[in-house]
Design a protein around this motif. Structure first.
Motif, PDB file in Angstrom:
ATOM      1  N   ASP A  21       4.986  -9.582 -10.508  1.00 10.49           N
ATOM      2  CA  ASP A  21       5.171  -9.353  -9.069  1.00 10.49           C
ATOM      3  C   ASP A  21       4.018  -9.918  -8.240  1.00 10.49           C
ATOM      4  O   ASP A  21       3.947  -9.694  -7.036  1.00 10.49           O
ATOM      5  CB  ASP A  21       5.331  -7.851  -8.803  1.00 10.49           C
ATOM      6  CG  ASP A  21       4.084  -7.065  -9.202  1.00 10.49           C
ATOM      7  OD1 ASP A  21       3.125  -7.676  -9.715  1.00 10.49           O
ATOM      8  OD2 ASP A  21       4.062  -5.839  -9.003  1.00 10.49           O
ATOM      9  N   THR A  23       0.825  -9.186  -8.584  1.00 16.38           N
ATOM     10  CA  THR A  23      -0.372  -8.340  -8.616  1.00 16.38           C
ATOM     11  C   THR A  23      -1.341  -8.914  -9.646  1.00 16.38           C
ATOM     12  O   THR A  23      -0.948  -9.229 -10.759  1.00 16.38           O
ATOM     13  CB  THR A  23      -0.001  -6.899  -9.032  1.00 16.38           C
ATOM     14  OG1 THR A  23       1.049  -6.460  -8.187  1.00 16.38           O
ATOM     15  CG2 THR A  23      -1.193  -5.976  -8.903  1.00 16.38           C
ATOM     16  N   SER A 150     -11.985   5.350  -5.444  1.00 14.36           N
ATOM     17  CA  SER A 150     -11.130   5.187  -6.636  1.00 14.36           C
ATOM     18  C   SER A 150     -11.322   3.797  -7.221  1.00 14.36           C
ATOM     19  O   SER A 150     -11.332   3.627  -8.440  1.00 14.36           O
ATOM     20  CB  SER A 150      -9.656   5.374  -6.284  1.00 14.36           C
ATOM     21  OG  SER A 150      -9.429   6.678  -5.847  1.00 14.36           O
ATOM     22  N   GLU A 151     -11.464   2.813  -6.335  1.00 16.25           N
ATOM     23  CA  GLU A 151     -11.684   1.447  -6.815  1.00 16.25           C
ATOM     24  C   GLU A 151     -13.097   1.271  -7.371  1.00 16.25           C
ATOM     25  O   GLU A 151     -13.302   0.497  -8.306  1.00 16.25           O
ATOM     26  CB  GLU A 151     -11.390   0.440  -5.696  1.00 16.25           C
ATOM     27  CG  GLU A 151      -9.903   0.379  -5.395  1.00 16.25           C
ATOM     28  CD  GLU A 151      -9.534  -0.598  -4.295  1.00 16.25           C
ATOM     29  OE1 GLU A 151      -8.533  -1.297  -4.448  1.00 16.25           O
ATOM     30  OE2 GLU A 151     -10.262  -0.670  -3.286  1.00 16.25           O
ATOM     31  N   ARG A 164      -3.926  -8.141  -4.625  1.00 15.04           N
ATOM     32  CA  ARG A 164      -2.948  -9.158  -4.282  1.00 15.04           C
ATOM     33  C   ARG A 164      -3.676 -10.139  -3.396  1.00 15.04           C
ATOM     34  O   ARG A 164      -4.497  -9.747  -2.589  1.00 15.04           O
ATOM     35  CB  ARG A 164      -1.806  -8.537  -3.480  1.00 15.04           C
ATOM     36  CG  ARG A 164      -0.655  -8.183  -4.334  1.00 15.04           C
ATOM     37  CD  ARG A 164       0.374  -7.440  -3.523  1.00 15.04           C
ATOM     38  NE  ARG A 164       1.545  -7.250  -4.354  1.00 15.04           N
ATOM     39  CZ  ARG A 164       2.459  -8.183  -4.549  1.00 15.04           C
ATOM     40  NH1 ARG A 164       2.389  -9.360  -3.948  1.00 15.04           N
ATOM     41  NH2 ARG A 164       3.479  -7.943  -5.356  1.00 15.04           N
ATOM     42  N   THR A 200      -6.216  -8.550   9.826  1.00 16.19           N
ATOM     43  CA  THR A 200      -5.613  -7.733   8.770  1.00 16.19           C
ATOM     44  C   THR A 200      -4.713  -8.591   7.868  1.00 16.19           C
ATOM     45  O   THR A 200      -3.861  -9.323   8.347  1.00 16.19           O
ATOM     46  CB  THR A 200      -4.813  -6.565   9.384  1.00 16.19           C
ATOM     47  OG1 THR A 200      -5.690  -5.839  10.230  1.00 16.19           O
ATOM     48  CG2 THR A 200      -4.261  -5.639   8.300  1.00 16.19           C
TER      49      THR A 200
ATOM     50  N   ASP B 105      -6.840  -2.608   6.019  1.00 13.20           N
ATOM     51  CA  ASP B 105      -6.633  -2.950   4.614  1.00 13.20           C
ATOM     52  C   ASP B 105      -7.189  -1.926   3.605  1.00 13.20           C
ATOM     53  O   ASP B 105      -6.489  -1.486   2.696  1.00 13.20           O
ATOM     54  CB  ASP B 105      -7.325  -4.312   4.434  1.00 13.20           C
ATOM     55  CG  ASP B 105      -6.899  -5.024   3.189  1.00 13.20           C
ATOM     56  OD1 ASP B 105      -5.687  -5.186   3.005  1.00 13.20           O
ATOM     57  OD2 ASP B 105      -7.792  -5.412   2.418  1.00 13.20           O
ATOM     58  N   ASN B 109      -5.101   0.653   1.053  1.00  8.06           N
ATOM     59  CA  ASN B 109      -5.312   0.702  -0.401  1.00  8.06           C
ATOM     60  C   ASN B 109      -5.644   2.098  -0.874  1.00  8.06           C
ATOM     61  O   ASN B 109      -5.119   2.565  -1.875  1.00  8.06           O
ATOM     62  CB  ASN B 109      -6.568  -0.112  -0.764  1.00  8.06           C
ATOM     63  CG  ASN B 109      -6.227  -1.502  -1.148  1.00  8.06           C
ATOM     64  OD1 ASN B 109      -5.155  -1.768  -1.667  1.00  8.06           O
ATOM     65  ND2 ASN B 109      -7.160  -2.399  -0.887  1.00  8.06           N
ATOM     66  N   LYS B 113      -4.075   5.223  -3.821  1.00  4.31           N
ATOM     67  CA  LYS B 113      -4.829   5.779  -4.949  1.00  4.31           C
ATOM     68  C   LYS B 113      -4.812   7.295  -4.931  1.00  4.31           C
ATOM     69  O   LYS B 113      -5.314   7.938  -5.841  1.00  4.31           O
ATOM     70  CB  LYS B 113      -6.301   5.327  -4.904  1.00  4.31           C
ATOM     71  CG  LYS B 113      -6.506   3.864  -4.655  1.00  4.31           C
ATOM     72  CD  LYS B 113      -6.280   3.047  -5.905  1.00  4.31           C
ATOM     73  CE  LYS B 113      -6.492   1.571  -5.592  1.00  4.31           C
ATOM     74  NZ  LYS B 113      -5.963   0.706  -6.632  1.00  4.31           N
ATOM     75  N   ASP B 163       4.953  -2.556  -1.898  1.00  8.96           N
ATOM     76  CA  ASP B 163       4.603  -3.343  -3.072  1.00  8.96           C
ATOM     77  C   ASP B 163       5.183  -2.664  -4.332  1.00  8.96           C
ATOM     78  O   ASP B 163       4.985  -1.469  -4.525  1.00  8.96           O
ATOM     79  CB  ASP B 163       3.061  -3.386  -3.124  1.00  8.96           C
ATOM     80  CG  ASP B 163       2.539  -4.141  -4.308  1.00  8.96           C
ATOM     81  OD1 ASP B 163       2.308  -5.338  -4.156  1.00  8.96           O
ATOM     82  OD2 ASP B 163       2.370  -3.522  -5.386  1.00  8.96           O
ATOM     83  N   PRO B 164       5.912  -3.416  -5.158  1.00  8.34           N
ATOM     84  CA  PRO B 164       6.593  -2.800  -6.311  1.00  8.34           C
ATOM     85  C   PRO B 164       5.637  -2.090  -7.286  1.00  8.34           C
ATOM     86  O   PRO B 164       5.948  -1.000  -7.785  1.00  8.34           O
ATOM     87  CB  PRO B 164       7.280  -3.974  -7.024  1.00  8.34           C
ATOM     88  CG  PRO B 164       7.066  -5.174  -6.202  1.00  8.34           C
ATOM     89  CD  PRO B 164       6.164  -4.864  -5.053  1.00  8.34           C
ATOM     90  N   HIS B 165       4.460  -2.701  -7.518  1.00  3.76           N
ATOM     91  CA  HIS B 165       3.496  -2.079  -8.424  1.00  3.76           C
ATOM     92  C   HIS B 165       3.020  -0.737  -7.865  1.00  3.76           C
ATOM     93  O   HIS B 165       2.929   0.276  -8.572  1.00  3.76           O
ATOM     94  CB  HIS B 165       2.304  -3.023  -8.646  1.00  3.76           C
ATOM     95  CG  HIS B 165       1.172  -2.406  -9.397  1.00  3.76           C
ATOM     96  ND1 HIS B 165       1.197  -2.232 -10.759  1.00  3.76           N
ATOM     97  CD2 HIS B 165      -0.024  -1.897  -8.974  1.00  3.76           C
ATOM     98  CE1 HIS B 165       0.074  -1.653 -11.140  1.00  3.76           C
ATOM     99  NE2 HIS B 165      -0.694  -1.437 -10.081  1.00  3.76           N
TER     100      HIS B 165
END
Ligand code: SF4
Lengths: 471, 201
Positions: A21, A23, A150-151, A164, A200, B105, B109, B113, B163-165
């Protein structure tokens, strides 16, 4: 191969895995860590029994909470929760074996100043940090962006990030800047032009003669605020200035590795004919010294302007402008140069480097401040030491400024450096949001030279009027 | 992370544009070393006065919206800092979905999470949802992630893309790190190759 942008090239060289996809798993070369956004990430690692995958690529420094007063070694200058956060970072750095610059180290400073200064940030790298102003490192032609906690945990555990690809935007500043106009005026003017959401979904590449003519420090100022325009990252192609800046830094490559790196870095530019999804062109000579009047970084005007009227705007911005004007205690139609200033703050990862201090000191030399308080907070201990050596510190002190130790300080006011309600500040930082510098505090963003000019006159001032005068 | 599949709840209208993360959770609350407990300070400076007394006309202080689970907001929601404390605070308050014309952005994200669904819709549809949200607690909005639809209290339905994921992770409450570690071999071989190509990095 089809022509590629600088962003495309760095991206391609870091893809570990691409899903069906689109990603991608992107490899991360440098992970910068500070005390505010990392405790929960380290805690997550501990709970899952995980290690830091690449401690040699992970660098930590406390900056947001640390007091900047000379007595900061005294624990009593910190509130208990701030002290716990810094102590937690100390402990995590030790437990997980990552590079660390504690508060007592002269190299300590704002994470985005320490990274480049120590040669951790190099062209063509991917750099992340749990902080939105990670965009700063893009000045080296490194793909650098802010991430959430989290990242942070994800990068600590895997040295990768799930991403992405963003779209490509080119921002070209043609020609040269006029005297008195600086990198800060460029970056604020771009945001004024595109709006805070204009970037953005994009990675911006800044180019054009005016960008090439900037020093590395000026380029960091420009990229630093890419996030304020909504962009994921800002990039500037590396050139001789970049290479000269990196050479000899403690963690930059040496000898044969340096030669190999240099050969690679010279391939890092946007190919002729590469595709950009959006192009913005601004004439360098059209950029004036600017200030913000409102509570969004897009609320930018040349210092020669007047406070706008809400009806000058459309859509949701009408109410937002009215709210900003009210919050800022201004009147529509008021001349910007009539706005009185209480406090001046020079510092932050946007403008806390040596050239910023030189620019401010040049305006201040032999003059005295007319504001209630003014402070300079160097971006790192090394910037502070250099400014002392060059005699800049004395100029600030003689003018009436407080000469502080390194940290984020009044950029976000997590430490004791805060505005009182309705206190009005001329600030070289990057955000003028409501309450950013203290509850109900009022922030006007501008360049170091403009902040110095405001300190001298006690109101917002066109620095060009003070330039070239003999004092 | 808690799964997100379908949600029917009260939507609170916040038409202000550029709601930044400093508004969502001011910095004095970032000094925590935990993720929980931030809900009481969500929108702190808009919600309480200096003495800690609720400001009556702030939307989440109105009785109709105290249990809101959805926010309908103006453009560019979540701009500013990368603090994940912003979605943590929203979640702790009980907000599981934010609808706007655009998001910053990093905030966008961070939502995924933490089991929060941010939905982007065109202005005219956000306007319809905003008007619906203004009706108060009897106007329940339904968000169906599987079907990718938002439905107003009077049955108007809008499709959204995701987004599919991210959809997959959200619907199954999956943690990214676990998924990425399954690709450890790919990371190893990337590192081996990169060390030869870029030994200085
Ligand atoms: S100086 Fe300001 S913007 Fe920069 S990292 Fe510190 S708090 Fe963030």
């Amino acid at each position: 191969m089809a022509p590629r942008t600088l962003y495309d090239k760095i991206w391609d060289d870091h893809v570990v895995h691409q899903g069906e996809d689109g990603t991608c798993l992107l490899y991360i070369d440098r992970h910068l860590v500070h005390e505010v956004t990392s405790p929960q990430a380290f805690e997550g690692l501990r709970m899952a029994g995980r290690k830091v995958r690449a401690p040699e690529k992970t660098i930590a420094v406390p900056d947001h909470n640390v007091p900047t007063t000379l007595d900061r070694a005294n624990a009593a200058t910190m509130t208990e929760d701030s002290r716990v956060q810094v102590a937690t970072l100390d402990q995590n750095a030790r437990d997980f074996g990552i590079h660390y610059y504690p508060v007592s180290d002269v190299r300590q400073g704002i994470v985005h100043i320490v990274g480049p200064e120590q040669g951790w940030t190099l062209p063509g790298m991917t750099v992340v940090c749990g902080d939105s102003h990670t965009a700063t490192h893009g000045a080296f032609g490194a793909l650098a962006h802010g991430i959430g906690t989290s990242e942070v945990e994800h990068v600590l555990a895997t040295q990768t990030l799930i991403q992405r690809k963003a779209k490509n935007m080119k921002v070209e500043i043609t020609g040269s800047l006029r005297p008195g106009v600086t990198a800060k005026d460029i970056t604020l003017s771009v945001i004024g032009h595109t709006g805070t959401a204009g970037g953005t979904g994009y990675v911006i590449e800044y180019c054009g003669q005016a960008i090439r003519e900037l020093s590395m420090e000026g380029r960091m100022t420009v990229c630093n605020m890419a996030i304020e325009g909504g962009a994921r990252a800002g990039l500037i192609a590396p050139d001789e200035k970049t290479f000269a800046y990196c050479m000899g830094r403690p963690h930059a490559p040496k000898g044969a590795k340096w030669e190999a790196a240099l050969a690679y870095w010279k391939t890092l530019f946007t190919d002729e004919g590469a595709h950009f999804d959006k192009v913005v062109t601004i004439k360098g000579e059209d950029i004036a010294p600017v200030v913000t009047w409102g509570t969004s970084p897009e609320d930018v005007l040349p210092i020669t302007g007047t406070v706008p009227h809400p009806s000058d705007f459309t859509g949701g911005k009408v109410d937002a402008a009215a709210r900003s004007i009210d919050y800022m205690g201004l009147t529509a139609g008021q001349k910007l140069t009539d706005i009185k200033i209480d406090t001046v703050f020079i510092g932050s990862c946007t403008n806390g480097r040596i050239e910023d201090l030189r620019a401010a000191a040049e305006v201040l030399k032999g003059r005295k401040i007319k504001v209630k308080r003014a402070m300079v907070v160097p971006g790192s201990g090394l910037v502070r030491a250099q400014a002392e050596e060059e005699g800049l510190a004395q100029i600030f002190i003689d003018a009436g400024f407080e000469w502080r130790l390194a940290g984020c300080s009044m950029c976000l006011a997590m430490n004791p450096d805060q505005l009182a309600p309705e206190e009005r500040c001329a600030s070289t930082s990057n955000r003028n949001f409501e309450g950013r510098q203290g509850y109900k505090g009022r922030t006007h963003l501008m360049s170091p030279a403009m902040a110095a000019a405001a300190a001298i006159t006690g109101h917002l001032t066109d620095v060009r009027e003070l330039m070239g005068e003999t004092v | 992370m808690e799964k997100f599949t379908k949600l029917t709840g009260i939507a609170a209208p916040m038409p202000l544009v550029n709601i930044d993360t400093d508004m969502i959770i001011p910095k004095q609350f970032l000094k925590t070393i935990q993720r929980s407990g931030l809900g009481k300070n969500l929108f702190d400076e808009m919600r309480y006065d200096r003495e800690g007394i609720e400001i009556a006309d702030f939307v989440l202080n109105q009785s109709a919206y105290r249990k809101a689970e959805i926010l309908v907001a103006g453009d560019n929601f979540g701009c500013g800092s990368s603090r994940e404390h912003a979605p943590w605070a929203l979640l702790d308050f009980g907000i599981r979905c934010v609808i706007s014309t655009s998001f910053a952005d990093i905030f966008f994200n961070n939502c995924f999470k933490n089991g929060i669904l941010p939905i982007v819709l065109p202005q005219d549809q956000v306007d319809v949802l905003m008007a619906d949200a203004r009706k108060g607690e009897n106007a329940r909005v339904t968000v169906d992630l599987e079907a990718q639809t938002v439905t107003t209290s009077d049955g108007r339905s809008f499709g959204f893309s995701v987004d599919p994921h991210r959809k997959h992770c959200l619907m199954n409450g999956l943690d990214d790190i676990g998924l990425t570690l399954e690709k450890a071999a790919a990371i190893d071989s990337f590192e081996a190759k990169a060390t030869t190509l870029r030994p200085w990095a």
